[in-house]
Design an enzyme around this catalytic site. Structure first.
Site, PDB file in Angstrom:
ATOM      1  CB  ILE A  92      14.792-106.837 -42.625  1.00 32.44           C
ATOM      2  CG1 ILE A  92      15.696-107.785 -41.835  1.00 32.44           C
ATOM      3  CG2 ILE A  92      15.460-105.488 -42.853  1.00 32.44           C
ATOM      4  CD1 ILE A  92      16.905-108.276 -42.600  1.00 32.44           C
ATOM      5  CB  CYS A  93      10.742-102.788 -41.468  1.00 28.30           C
ATOM      6  SG  CYS A  93       9.666-101.471 -42.053  1.00 28.30           S
TER       7      CYS A  93
END
Length: 162
Positions: A92-93
């Site tokens: 997850i960014c």
């Protein structure tokens, strides 16, 4: 530092048990021998009511290092999770998970998971991680939302166990 990370996570677990958002799950992973791994948490994030992810429940793994809370955990959805800010690997960014952007050692597991939930409905087009979802959202929000409904939603009974 190792003692600090484990102590903090033990306290986080106690706090979570006392007060956590409805339909969220977060608990240390259980090893094959039945013991808990306080550095790896298995989590479930529900889609927000009224959002395009509503009705789905999404597994997230939080991996903490011995340097926590000075360094953020790594957060992952399953591989190939359809979202502009999720790499094909599932990573997850999100700014609050990046120590050079928005990470603060005071952030709690609860705040991290709520931040991830918010990201589902509010992607950051300035920081894309997945080409297909990013371009679809950029070119046709309606088509992006249809694709989320078709590919992105994971029904609770498909993986969730109580």
């Amino acid at each position: 530092m190792a003692g600090i990370a484990r102590s903090r996570l033990t306290q986080e677990r106690k706090n979570w048990r006392k007060d956590h958002p409805y339909s969220f799950v977060a608990k240390p992973e259980t090893r094959d021998d039945g013991s808990s791994d306080i550095l790896v948490w298995q989590c479930i994030i529900p889609g927000k009511k009224g959002g395009i992810w509503e009705g789905g429940f999404y597994p997230v793994v939080l991996k903490f290092s011995e340097e926590y809370p000075e360094k953020p955990p790594q957060a992952n959805f399953p591989q190939h999770f359809f979202h502009p800010n999720v790499y094909p690997s599932g990573k997850i960014c999100l700014s609050i998970l990046n120590e050079e952007k928005g990470w603060r050692p005071s952030l709690s597991v609860k705040q991290i998971l709520q931040g991830i939930q918010d990201l589902l409905d509010n992607p950051n087009n300035g920081d894309p991680a997945q080409e297909k979802a990013y371009h679809l959202l950029l070119n046709s929000k309606a088509q992006y939302e249809l694709t989320v409904k078709k590919e992105g939603l994971l029904p609770k009974d498909s993986w969730y166990t109580t």
